[in-house]
Write a protein that holds these residues in place. Structure first.
Motif, PDB file in Angstrom:
ATOM      1  N   TRP A  23     -14.544   5.155   2.602  1.00  0.00           N
ATOM      2  CA  TRP A  23     -15.412   3.658   2.557  1.00  0.00           C
ATOM      3  C   TRP A  23     -15.739   3.609   1.244  1.00  0.00           C
ATOM      4  O   TRP A  23     -16.648   2.601   0.906  1.00  0.00           O
TER       5      TRP A  23
ATOM      6  N   ARG B 285     -13.561  -3.450   7.308  1.00  0.00           N
ATOM      7  CA  ARG B 285     -14.600  -3.142   8.326  1.00  0.00           C
ATOM      8  C   ARG B 285     -14.109  -2.023   9.354  1.00  0.00           C
ATOM      9  O   ARG B 285     -12.838  -1.722   9.543  1.00  0.00           O
TER      10      ARG B 285
ATOM     11  N   LEU C 241      -6.289   9.787   5.646  1.00  0.00           N
ATOM     12  CA  LEU C 241      -5.551   8.403   4.960  1.00  0.00           C
ATOM     13  C   LEU C 241      -6.110   8.273   3.490  1.00  0.00           C
ATOM     14  O   LEU C 241      -6.718   7.416   3.294  1.00  0.00           O
TER      15      LEU C 241
ATOM     16  N   PHE D  49       7.904   0.336  -5.524  1.00  0.00           N
ATOM     17  CA  PHE D  49       9.072  -0.427  -5.974  1.00  0.00           C
ATOM     18  C   PHE D  49       9.236  -0.388  -7.561  1.00  0.00           C
ATOM     19  O   PHE D  49       8.495  -0.273  -8.139  1.00  0.00           O
TER      20      PHE D  49
ATOM     21  N   ILE E  61       1.886  -7.324   1.046  1.00  0.00           N
ATOM     22  CA  ILE E  61       2.861  -6.543   1.451  1.00  0.00           C
ATOM     23  C   ILE E  61       2.309  -5.590   2.613  1.00  0.00           C
ATOM     24  O   ILE E  61       1.382  -4.998   2.302  1.00  0.00           O
TER      25      ILE E  61
ATOM     26  N   GLY F  99      -0.300  -3.638   8.625  1.00  0.00           N
ATOM     27  CA  GLY F  99      -1.027  -2.735   9.210  1.00  0.00           C
ATOM     28  C   GLY F  99      -2.339  -3.098   9.487  1.00  0.00           C
ATOM     29  O   GLY F  99      -2.692  -4.050   9.137  1.00  0.00           O
TER      30      GLY F  99
ATOM     31  N   VAL G  90      11.195  -9.428   5.666  1.00  0.00           N
ATOM     32  CA  VAL G  90      11.774  -8.387   4.991  1.00  0.00           C
ATOM     33  C   VAL G  90      12.434  -7.468   5.456  1.00  0.00           C
ATOM     34  O   VAL G  90      12.606  -6.425   5.091  1.00  0.00           O
TER      35      VAL G  90
ATOM     36  N   ILE H 200      12.387  -5.838   0.060  1.00  0.00           N
ATOM     37  CA  ILE H 200      11.983  -6.104  -1.133  1.00  0.00           C
ATOM     38  C   ILE H 200      12.733  -5.052  -2.148  1.00  0.00           C
ATOM     39  O   ILE H 200      12.635  -3.964  -1.700  1.00  0.00           O
TER      40      ILE H 200
ATOM     41  N   ALA I  77      -0.657  -3.348   0.917  1.00  0.00           N
ATOM     42  CA  ALA I  77      -1.066  -2.812   2.048  1.00  0.00           C
ATOM     43  C   ALA I  77      -0.316  -2.075   2.693  1.00  0.00           C
ATOM     44  O   ALA I  77      -0.005  -2.044   3.878  1.00  0.00           O
TER      45      ALA I  77
HETATM   46  P1  NAP Z   1      -0.049   1.172   7.801  1.00  0.00           P
HETATM   47  O1  NAP Z   1      -0.407   1.177   9.053  1.00  0.00           O
HETATM   48  O2  NAP Z   1       1.138   2.341   7.228  1.00  0.00           O
HETATM   49  O3  NAP Z   1       0.894  -0.048   7.166  1.00  0.00           O
HETATM   50  C1  NAP Z   1       1.681  -0.187   6.244  1.00  0.00           C
HETATM   51  C2  NAP Z   1       2.238  -1.616   6.241  1.00  0.00           C
HETATM   52  O4  NAP Z   1       3.093  -1.688   5.088  1.00  0.00           O
HETATM   53  C3  NAP Z   1       3.330  -1.595   7.325  1.00  0.00           C
HETATM   54  O5  NAP Z   1       3.353  -3.139   7.758  1.00  0.00           O
HETATM   55  C4  NAP Z   1       4.650  -1.232   6.572  1.00  0.00           C
HETATM   56  O6  NAP Z   1       5.701  -1.706   7.252  1.00  0.00           O
HETATM   57  C5  NAP Z   1       4.488  -1.968   5.463  1.00  0.00           C
HETATM   58  N1  NAP Z   1       5.338  -1.643   4.158  1.00  0.00           N
HETATM   59  C6  NAP Z   1       5.083  -0.413   3.665  1.00  0.00           C
HETATM   60  N2  NAP Z   1       6.261  -0.175   2.883  1.00  0.00           N
HETATM   61  C7  NAP Z   1       7.017  -1.405   2.795  1.00  0.00           C
HETATM   62  C8  NAP Z   1       7.899  -1.865   2.129  1.00  0.00           C
HETATM   63  N3  NAP Z   1       8.613  -1.245   1.321  1.00  0.00           N
HETATM   64  N4  NAP Z   1       8.502  -3.145   2.337  1.00  0.00           N
HETATM   65  C9  NAP Z   1       7.764  -4.194   3.324  1.00  0.00           C
HETATM   66  N5  NAP Z   1       6.692  -3.515   3.899  1.00  0.00           N
HETATM   67  C10 NAP Z   1       6.262  -2.442   3.927  1.00  0.00           C
HETATM   68  O7  NAP Z   1      -1.046   1.482   6.648  1.00  0.00           O
HETATM   69  P2  NAP Z   1      -2.504   0.419   6.745  1.00  0.00           P
HETATM   70  O8  NAP Z   1      -2.595  -0.620   7.319  1.00  0.00           O
HETATM   71  O9  NAP Z   1      -3.261   1.081   5.522  1.00  0.00           O
HETATM   72  O10 NAP Z   1      -3.115   1.404   7.921  1.00  0.00           O
HETATM   73  C11 NAP Z   1      -3.118   2.888   8.070  1.00  0.00           C
HETATM   74  C12 NAP Z   1      -4.291   3.382   8.540  1.00  0.00           C
HETATM   75  O11 NAP Z   1      -5.559   3.225   8.175  1.00  0.00           O
HETATM   76  C13 NAP Z   1      -4.230   2.454  10.221  1.00  0.00           C
HETATM   77  O12 NAP Z   1      -3.235   3.014  10.771  1.00  0.00           O
HETATM   78  C14 NAP Z   1      -5.789   2.981  10.620  1.00  0.00           C
HETATM   79  O13 NAP Z   1      -5.714   4.186  11.297  1.00  0.00           O
HETATM   80  C15 NAP Z   1      -6.383   2.957   9.293  1.00  0.00           C
HETATM   81  N6  NAP Z   1      -7.040   1.764   9.108  1.00  0.00           N
HETATM   82  C16 NAP Z   1      -8.276   1.667   9.820  1.00  0.00           C
HETATM   83  C17 NAP Z   1      -9.218   0.526   9.513  1.00  0.00           C
HETATM   84  C18 NAP Z   1     -10.515   0.589  10.233  1.00  0.00           C
HETATM   85  O14 NAP Z   1     -10.737   1.567  10.988  1.00  0.00           O
HETATM   86  N7  NAP Z   1     -11.150  -0.382  10.455  1.00  0.00           N
HETATM   87  C19 NAP Z   1      -9.009  -0.303   8.772  1.00  0.00           C
HETATM   88  C20 NAP Z   1      -7.600  -0.338   8.081  1.00  0.00           C
HETATM   89  C21 NAP Z   1      -6.946   0.891   8.226  1.00  0.00           C
HETATM   90  P3  NAP Z   1       6.375  -1.151   8.399  1.00  0.00           P
HETATM   91  O15 NAP Z   1       5.993  -0.888   9.601  1.00  0.00           O
HETATM   92  O16 NAP Z   1       7.891  -1.888   8.514  1.00  0.00           O
HETATM   93  O17 NAP Z   1       6.697   0.451   7.570  1.00  0.00           O
END
Ligand code: NAP
Length: 542
Positions: A52, A61, A150, A158, A189, A192, A355, A360, A384
């Motif tokens: 946080w 959030r 995380l 890239f 980008i 998630g 993509v 990319i 992201a």
């Molecule tokens: P993530 O779930 O790993 O998402 C990463 C995103 O980036 C995915 O859409 C991924 O696509 C994309 N990506 C990565 N490399 C790429 C590339 N070379 N080209 C195109 N797209 C690419 O990461 P996150 O969204 O940061 O979330 C991580 C975790 O954090 C969540 O699962 C959750 O547990 C936590 N979180 C919690 C909260 C909350 O509690 N409020 C909020 C945010 C995050 P692909 O799926 O195709 O790999």
């Protein structure tokens, strides 16, 4: 004499060095200090908060209800803070973490701007020699990592990133100063949980928004009412109930799986899904039908229910095709909660670019280049793109155990732990939020991290009472845990889907479901059994 021994002179001597001052680190300091130990937390950031602190991107959030994302060891601490809404934003959460820190007077035991770069176990002294980036040496009996599941961002993905004329931000390194978005051409980008929060928040502020979509994502709408005095009073009155419930449910949330799929008629199942969907929380994922994680047919029916909901909002078949998942089941990825996220794609200033088949390949000075040579011109790129989850925070530190083995090399072959809290070959190393425990993936983090820090404190108390100086899990107990973990995880459809849950987002990372999927309550029980047995399977030496 090895290097570590030579450097002990002048080192800061501690009973326990903690890495990180987020949810786990703060509570761990408090517990060990109350046991009379000399303890200090080393925090890379300039202030407390962990997740946080770092994740201050627009729209960050909670998606656990605020009144359960709480420390439950102190009724006064719980009742001394009042939340303004069901799922508050990052600024309010960060303020709450300051409230906790100051209420417990923790700052005096935290060293800020202190990134730990190495930790070597010295077999002669049987202590850890730990170094900060600034060259300070710490000599501690116990090393406790509270680095977060995380917290190792995937920010260098890239070629050509440094050539970009505009600014690039990874969401977990969002700057403190306000960022001018008005009129800018922004590319995001990743879709998630993080990307979704950013996209829905900035779409109306930026000039043009281009979202680069690789894998579509199931989403659930969040209902986020403001809390008035009566709401706050009502949830505070539930303190005892929450304290007794949260540690024992499957996910550490207040709700648990209530129905058996086979017991209900198809019409009743649909009614149940609809009713739970209307709750506007993660309940459809974490407390509807457990069968969705094991039975492909149930998974498909629930997935189709969610797809229907998404189709009804997206309307445009092209957007449906791009944004609605087809080839994996609902809940086998982390499910994000959102607010008008899908509707964002109907805005004239927003476009979604696939993509998947046209990836990319490079960042160029003007923007972002795809495999077919198309360049998307941008002023700002928001990555992201997620994290090297679970293991990444630890393998980015040079951690060496007995025989000079490094965690990076060991986990580069196979990510193994005993109960997610210790590793064979690494005596007196305790971990929280680490692989093979429920943390993060299927867990309300505060529930899990309180349990782990309490288990660690109890273990150290036991050692001190018995005159034990060193604890290390045997190879056998670690193997037993890894096997149990794998058996549980491999029966779960999560193991079949690519995402950070299985490490597939990091090239070369050994594939294993990172989080324990047997349930938070079960995990707690198993950890308690270890303690009650006098830590059977853990070698202890005086
Ligand atoms: P993530 O779930 O790993 O998402 C990463 C995103 O980036 C995915 O859409 C991924 O696509 C994309 N990506 C990565 N490399 C790429 C590339 N070379 N080209 C195109 N797209 C690419 O990461 P996150 O969204 O940061 O979330 C991580 C975790 O954090 C969540 O699962 C959750 O547990 C936590 N979180 C919690 C909260 C909350 O509690 N409020 C909020 C945010 C995050 P692909 O799926 O195709 O790999």
């Amino acid at each position: 004499m090895n290097e570590a021994v030579r450097n002990i002179d002048g080192a800061t001597k501690l009973d326990a060095a903690i890495i990180g001052a987020g949810v786990a680190g703060l509570y761990q300091i408090y517990q060990l200090r109350n046991m009379g130990m000399k303890v200090r937390a080393f925090e890379a950031a300039s202030d407390v908060g962990g997740t946080w602190y770092w994740n201050r991107y627009p729209g960050a959030r909670f998606d656990s209800e605020a009144y359960i994302y709480q420390y439950l060891f102190s009724e006064d601490l719980y009742k001394g803070w009042s939340w303004s809404e069901r799922f508050p934003g990052q600024p309010e959460i960060e303020r709450w973490m300051h409230y906790v820190t100051d209420s417990l007077d923790l700052r005096k035991d935290i060293q800020f701007d202190a990134r730990i770069v190495s930790a070597h176990y010295n077999e002669d002294t049987r202590r850890w020699i730990i170094r900060t980036e600034d060259g300070e040496t710490i000599d501690a009996q116990f090393l406790i990592t509270c680095c977060g599941m995380l917290s190792a961002p995937l920010s260098e993905l890239f070629p050509g990133q440094s050539s970009f004329k505009g600014r690039i931000f990874h969401t977990a390194r969002w700057p403190h100063e306000p960022i001018e978005l008005e009129g800018k051409k922004v590319g995001v980008i990743g879709i998630g949980a993080t990307g979704i929060q950013v996209i829905q928040t900035i779409a109306s502020k930026v000039g043009e928004l281009t979202v680069f979509v690789r894998t579509p994502q199931y989403v659930l709408p969040m209902k986020n009412p403001k809390f008035g005095e009566a709401d706050v009073k009502a949830y505070k009155e539930r303190f005892d109930e929450l304290k007794n419930t949260l540690p024992h449910t499957f996910t550490g949330f207040e709700y648990d799986f209530m129905y058996k799929w086979a017991d209900l008629t198809p019409a009743r199942r649909r009614d149940v899904m609809e009713e739970i969907y209307q709750n506007g929380s993660l309940k459809l994922w974490l407390a509807s039908f457990a069968e969705m994680f094991f039975d492909p047919e149930v998974s498909e029916e629930i997935s189709e229910f969610v797809r229907d909901k998404m189709r009804a909002r997206l309307k445009d078949p092209k957007l449906c095709d791009l944004l609605i998942p087809k080839d994996y089941g609902f809940g086998t990825h982390r499910v994000p909660l959102e607010t008008n996220y899908l509707e964002v794609y109907h805005r004239p200033n927003v476009k979604a670019v696939s993509v998947k088949d046209n990836p990319i390949v490079e960042i160029v000075p003007e923007g972002l280049k795809l495999a077919d040579g198309t360049v998307h011109e941008l002023d700002m790129i928001v990555m992201a793109t997620g994290f090297d989850a679970g293991s990444g925070a630890l393998t980015r530190i040079d951690i060496r155990g007995r025989g000079g083995h490094t965690l990076k090399e060991d986990w580069g072959k196979d990510i193994r732990t005993a109960y997610g809290m210790q590793v064979h070959g690494y005596p007196n190393l305790f971990m929280t939020g680490a692989p093979l425990a429920p943390s993060a993936a299927l867990c309300n983090m505060t529930t899990c991290l309180q349990q782990q820090t309490e288990w660690i404190a109890d273990c150290i108390r036991y050692m001190r009472d018995k005159g034990v100086a060193v604890i290390e899990p045997t190879a056998e107990v670690e193997e037993r845990w890894v096997r149990h973990h794998d058996e549980t995880a491999n029966a779960n459809l999560i193991s079949k889907t690519n995402s950070w849950y299985v490490g597939s987002n990091v090239p070369g990372k050994p594939r294993r479901v990172l989080s324990y999927t047997g349930g938070v309550g079960t995990y707690r029980q198993k950890c308690n059994e270890v303690a009650e047995s006098g830590y059977e399977g853990f070698a202890m030496t005086a």
